[in-house]
Design a protein around this motif. Structure first.
Motif, PDB file in Angstrom:
ATOM      1  N   PHE A  10     -33.188   4.272 -17.295  1.00 17.92           N
ATOM      2  CA  PHE A  10     -32.641   3.097 -18.295  1.00 17.92           C
ATOM      3  C   PHE A  10     -33.155   1.311 -18.286  1.00 17.92           C
ATOM      4  CE2 PHE A  10     -30.006   6.563 -16.753  1.00 17.92           C
ATOM      5  CZ  PHE A  10     -29.253   6.791 -18.119  1.00 17.92           C
ATOM      6  N   ARG A  11     -33.956   1.183 -17.547  1.00 20.00           N
ATOM      7  CA  ARG A  11     -34.846  -0.223 -18.100  1.00 20.00           C
ATOM      8  C   ARG A  11     -35.301  -0.449 -18.637  1.00 20.00           C
ATOM      9  NH1 ARG A  11     -37.816   0.258 -11.601  1.00 20.00           N
ATOM     10  NH2 ARG A  11     -35.256   0.211 -10.123  1.00 20.00           N
ATOM     11  N   GLY A  12     -34.926  -1.541 -19.406  1.00 17.38           N
ATOM     12  CA  GLY A  12     -35.605  -2.855 -20.379  1.00 17.38           C
ATOM     13  C   GLY A  12     -34.179  -2.140 -21.606  1.00 17.38           C
ATOM     14  N   ARG A  13     -33.713  -2.155 -20.943  1.00 22.75           N
ATOM     15  CA  ARG A  13     -32.471  -1.741 -22.725  1.00 22.75           C
ATOM     16  C   ARG A  13     -31.138  -3.385 -22.343  1.00 22.75           C
ATOM     17  NH1 ARG A  13     -30.922   4.812 -22.269  1.00 22.75           N
ATOM     18  NH2 ARG A  13     -33.103   5.044 -21.822  1.00 22.75           N
ATOM     19  N   ARG A  14     -31.701  -3.695 -22.032  1.00 21.38           N
ATOM     20  CA  ARG A  14     -30.268  -5.212 -21.321  1.00 21.38           C
ATOM     21  C   ARG A  14     -29.352  -5.133 -20.905  1.00 21.38           C
ATOM     22  NH1 ARG A  14     -32.947  -9.545 -25.632  1.00 21.38           N
ATOM     23  NH2 ARG A  14     -35.137  -8.899 -25.904  1.00 21.38           N
ATOM     24  N   LEU A  15     -29.272  -3.378 -19.907  1.00 21.44           N
ATOM     25  CA  LEU A  15     -27.949  -3.125 -19.210  1.00 21.44           C
ATOM     26  C   LEU A  15     -27.690  -3.901 -18.320  1.00 21.44           C
ATOM     27  CD1 LEU A  15     -28.191   0.536 -19.788  1.00 21.44           C
ATOM     28  CD2 LEU A  15     -27.070  -0.408 -21.221  1.00 21.44           C
ATOM     29  N   ALA A  16     -28.519  -4.511 -17.617  1.00 20.07           N
ATOM     30  CA  ALA A  16     -27.935  -5.600 -16.783  1.00 20.07           C
ATOM     31  C   ALA A  16     -27.035  -6.864 -17.507  1.00 20.07           C
ATOM     32  CB  ALA A  16     -29.782  -5.608 -16.056  1.00 20.07           C
ATOM     33  N   ALA A  17     -28.224  -7.554 -19.132  1.00 21.61           N
ATOM     34  CA  ALA A  17     -27.323  -8.566 -18.378  1.00 21.61           C
ATOM     35  C   ALA A  17     -25.802  -8.356 -19.286  1.00 21.61           C
ATOM     36  CB  ALA A  17     -28.441  -9.146 -19.712  1.00 21.61           C
ATOM     37  N   ALA A  18     -26.120  -7.291 -20.328  1.00 21.49           N
ATOM     38  CA  ALA A  18     -24.492  -6.800 -20.354  1.00 21.49           C
ATOM     39  C   ALA A  18     -22.944  -6.421 -18.963  1.00 21.49           C
ATOM     40  CB  ALA A  18     -24.702  -5.299 -21.563  1.00 21.49           C
ATOM     41  N   ALA A  19     -23.858  -6.135 -17.615  1.00 21.82           N
ATOM     42  CA  ALA A  19     -22.829  -5.747 -16.996  1.00 21.82           C
ATOM     43  C   ALA A  19     -22.765  -6.552 -16.470  1.00 21.82           C
ATOM     44  CB  ALA A  19     -24.000  -4.720 -15.741  1.00 21.82           C
ATOM     45  N   GLN A  20     -24.038  -7.794 -16.217  1.00 17.35           N
ATOM     46  CA  GLN A  20     -23.179  -9.390 -16.353  1.00 17.35           C
ATOM     47  C   GLN A  20     -22.475 -10.293 -16.823  1.00 17.35           C
ATOM     48  OE1 GLN A  20     -26.944 -12.183 -14.888  1.00 17.35           O
ATOM     49  NE2 GLN A  20     -27.828 -10.174 -13.808  1.00 17.35           N
ATOM     50  N   ARG A  21     -22.281  -9.771 -18.021  1.00 21.62           N
ATOM     51  CA  ARG A  21     -21.795 -10.647 -18.576  1.00 21.62           C
ATOM     52  C   ARG A  21     -20.494  -9.583 -18.306  1.00 21.62           C
ATOM     53  NH1 ARG A  21     -21.617 -14.802 -20.248  1.00 21.62           N
ATOM     54  NH2 ARG A  21     -19.055 -14.738 -20.052  1.00 21.62           N
ATOM     55  N   ALA A  22     -20.307  -9.031 -18.428  1.00 27.04           N
ATOM     56  CA  ALA A  22     -19.064  -7.746 -18.087  1.00 27.04           C
ATOM     57  C   ALA A  22     -18.226  -8.003 -17.382  1.00 27.04           C
ATOM     58  CB  ALA A  22     -19.167  -6.457 -18.432  1.00 27.04           C
ATOM     59  N   MET A  23     -19.204  -8.947 -16.053  1.00 26.12           N
ATOM     60  CA  MET A  23     -18.316  -9.433 -14.549  1.00 26.12           C
ATOM     61  C   MET A  23     -17.885 -10.069 -14.155  1.00 26.12           C
ATOM     62  SD  MET A  23     -20.584  -9.607 -10.987  1.00 26.12           S
ATOM     63  CE  MET A  23     -21.484 -11.084 -11.542  1.00 26.12           C
ATOM     64  N   ILE A  24     -19.155 -11.053 -15.392  1.00 18.93           N
ATOM     65  CA  ILE A  24     -18.687 -12.219 -15.438  1.00 18.93           C
ATOM     66  C   ILE A  24     -17.387 -12.588 -16.206  1.00 18.93           C
ATOM     67  CG2 ILE A  24     -18.966 -14.818 -16.850  1.00 18.93           C
ATOM     68  CD1 ILE A  24     -21.816 -13.978 -16.356  1.00 18.93           C
ATOM     69  N   ASP A  25     -17.224 -11.698 -17.680  1.00 16.13           N
ATOM     70  CA  ASP A  25     -15.731 -11.802 -18.479  1.00 16.13           C
ATOM     71  C   ASP A  25     -14.335 -11.428 -17.718  1.00 16.13           C
ATOM     72  OD1 ASP A  25     -17.360 -12.963 -20.469  1.00 16.13           O
ATOM     73  OD2 ASP A  25     -17.026 -11.000 -20.909  1.00 16.13           O
ATOM     74  N   VAL A  26     -14.763 -10.588 -16.982  1.00 16.86           N
ATOM     75  CA  VAL A  26     -13.773  -9.689 -15.786  1.00 16.86           C
ATOM     76  C   VAL A  26     -13.139 -10.816 -14.656  1.00 16.86           C
ATOM     77  CG1 VAL A  26     -12.885  -8.066 -13.947  1.00 16.86           C
ATOM     78  CG2 VAL A  26     -13.866  -7.357 -16.170  1.00 16.86           C
TER      79      VAL A  26
END
Length: 68
Positions: A10-26
């Protein structure tokens, strides 16, 4: 600060950035007056790029100097 670790497939798909963004928003919704910060080693370029893609901003950096 939460460390996210993605399986190799799953690496290289920018999922970690999306997960961080979701955490920040919550967290921003639940605790709007709180400040979230973390530390990323300056040699960890992939993590630094991920943090920037997630909308985090670099506010400071530091270096350790050693005498010879």
């Amino acid at each position: 600060v939460v460390e996210e670790i993605l399986l190799e497939a799953f690496r290289g798909r920018r999922l970690a950035a999306a997960a961080q963004r979701a955490m920040i928003d919550v967290l921003a919704e639940k605790e709007p007056r709180k400040v979230l910060f973390g530390t990323i080693d300056d040699t960890n370029d992939p993590s630094r790029r991920t943090a920037l893609r997630a909308g985090r901003e670099e506010i400071t950096s530091y270096w350790w100097l050693f005498g010879a």
